[in-house]
Enzyme design. Structure first.
Site, PDB file in Angstrom:
ATOM      1  N   LYS A   8       0.838  -1.213   0.000  1.00  0.00           N
ATOM      2  CA  LYS A   8       0.000   0.000   0.000  1.00  0.00           C
ATOM      3  C   LYS A   8       0.867   1.255   0.000  1.00  0.00           C
ATOM      4  O   LYS A   8       0.595   2.225  -0.716  1.00  0.00           O
ATOM      5  CB  LYS A   8      -0.936  -0.008   1.220  1.00  0.00           C
ATOM      6  CG  LYS A   8      -2.050  -1.041   1.102  1.00  0.00           C
ATOM      7  CD  LYS A   8      -2.805  -1.272   2.413  1.00  0.00           C
ATOM      8  CE  LYS A   8      -3.781  -2.431   2.280  1.00  0.00           C
ATOM      9  NZ  LYS A   8      -4.462  -2.780   3.532  1.00  0.00           N
ATOM     10  N   GLN A  18      -4.409  -1.450   9.887  1.00  0.00           N
ATOM     11  CA  GLN A  18      -4.337  -2.775   9.281  1.00  0.00           C
ATOM     12  C   GLN A  18      -4.888  -3.843  10.232  1.00  0.00           C
ATOM     13  O   GLN A  18      -4.483  -3.908  11.396  1.00  0.00           O
ATOM     14  CB  GLN A  18      -2.871  -3.083   8.908  1.00  0.00           C
ATOM     15  CG  GLN A  18      -2.672  -4.383   8.169  1.00  0.00           C
ATOM     16  CD  GLN A  18      -3.262  -4.403   6.754  1.00  0.00           C
ATOM     17  OE1 GLN A  18      -3.202  -3.415   6.026  1.00  0.00           O
ATOM     18  NE2 GLN A  18      -3.864  -5.517   6.380  1.00  0.00           N
ATOM     19  N   ASP A  36     -10.760   3.090   4.510  1.00  0.00           N
ATOM     20  CA  ASP A  36     -11.040   1.656   4.399  1.00  0.00           C
ATOM     21  C   ASP A  36     -12.549   1.402   4.378  1.00  0.00           C
ATOM     22  O   ASP A  36     -12.996   0.301   4.076  1.00  0.00           O
ATOM     23  CB  ASP A  36     -10.434   0.887   5.599  1.00  0.00           C
ATOM     24  CG  ASP A  36      -9.201   0.086   5.196  1.00  0.00           C
ATOM     25  OD1 ASP A  36      -9.005  -0.140   3.983  1.00  0.00           O
ATOM     26  OD2 ASP A  36      -8.448  -0.312   6.097  1.00  0.00           O
TER      27      ASP A  36
END
Ligand code: NAP
Length: 292
Positions: free
Chosen positions: A52, A96, A119
């Site tokens: 990412k 994450q 997200d």
């Protein structure tokens, strides 16, 4: 059979984002800035986060990686989240997953400012998405929708079977496919570990979206001719012939399913790269909303 090539499609999307960044910066805006919190050293998480961050660099974004010990408490992690919420130099951030056992993921997600939740995991974003309002759509489902769109896959009136109901893939995917939109307007069946007669349901699918995390779960005898197959699954399977010691295996048995499929995503090179590109797209959107 035609491949739904996520690698190539995500590259197109990244090129478009890179062009958008150039124009954005030319108008005296600072580049979009994504931050990522990584707790601990989980091998797969480190790989995803690095991918990412690299993707950010490639399109001209600024990025910040915050690494925290896996002994961190929930309160300390939430404090880090609050700092990012308040930091005006950061447009969007991700935490994450998975997190260590002492931390409740829902508590951390609830602490994220929905405007920075690129997200798309905050209930406010999920709710807005369900209502067809502006929202950050979770990156994996957003990437799948983008892939279906770019290959002009017909979805209206089709029977779409979503395997898995997780908050990050199966559930949002089922909502997106049933929305009054394109891609969407499908008749959706969502299957999980309590579903009875799962193979029969899958056999009636025009579109299968498999997100169960079980290697080669969907086999050729479970699909009908002409089906469109999106394989979200990524499981590391030991493979001593590989330098890394493992290979990635999807939820779909490609060898037996692909001869019957009209379109199918490969693993790797299907949904994975689209997920990262969609995260960049969400961050670009967050940067454009700056100050709004
Ligand atoms: P998850 O949270 O573990 O959810 C798995 C879902 O599958 C659950 O809803 C579970 O049902 C269902 N399931 C498990 N075994 C089943 C069975 N035998 N029959 C029917 N349903 C079953 O997983 P996830 O986070 O959604 O991820 C799914 C897969 O996608 C994993 O391989 C993951 O690595 C991969 N993934 C890939 C990307 C990407 O970018 N390509 C992104 C995210 C995830 P219950 O709810 O009843 O337990």
């Amino acid at each position: 059979m035609r491949l739904l090539d996520g690698k190539e499609t995500s590259q197109q999307l990244r090129n478009e984002i890179a062009e958008e960044v150039e124009k954005f910066v030319a108008k005296d805006n600072r580049p979009p800035h994504l931050a990522a919190i990584l707790v601990g050293n989980n091998g797969a998480s480190v790989t995803y986060i690095n991918a990412k961050i690299k993707a950010c660099e490639e399109v001209g974004f600024a990025s910040t990686l915050i690494r925290l010990s896996d002994t961190i408490s929930q309160a300390e992690l939430i404090n880090e989240v609050k700092k990012l919420n308040a930091d005006e130099s950061i447009d969007g951030f991700i935490v994450q997953l998975p997190l260590p056992d002492q931390i409740r993921e829902d508590k951390v997600i609830m602490a994220i400012d929905p405007k920075k939740d690129v997200d798309g995991f905050h209930p406010q974003n999920l709710g807005r998405m369900a209502l067809n309002m502006h929202a950050f759509v979770p990156a994996t489902p957003a990437g799948i929708v983008e892939l279906l769109d770019r290959y002009n896959i017909e979805t209206g009136g089709k029977h779409c079977v979503v395997l898995g109901r997780s908050h990050i893939v199966g559930l949002p995917m089922s909502i997106l496919m049933s929305r009054n939109a394109y891609p969407g307007n499908s008749t959706v069946t969502i299957c999980h570990s309590h579903t009875r007669n799962l193979p029969d349901i899958v056999r009636s699918a025009d579109i299968i979206i498999a997100a169960v995390g079980r290697p080669k779960f969907v086999t050729g005898d479970m699909v009908k001719d002409g089906v469109v197959v999106v394989d979200v699954g990524i499981t590391r399977v030991v493979d001593t012939s590989k330098k890394s010691g493992y290979r990635l295996v999807g939820d779909v048995d490609f060898d037996t399913v692909s001869p019957k499929a009209a379109f199918i995503t490969p693993v790797p090179g299907g949904v994975g790269p689209m997920t990262i590109a969609s995260l960049l797209k969400n961050t670009m959107i967050a940067a454009r909303r700056r100050g709004v």
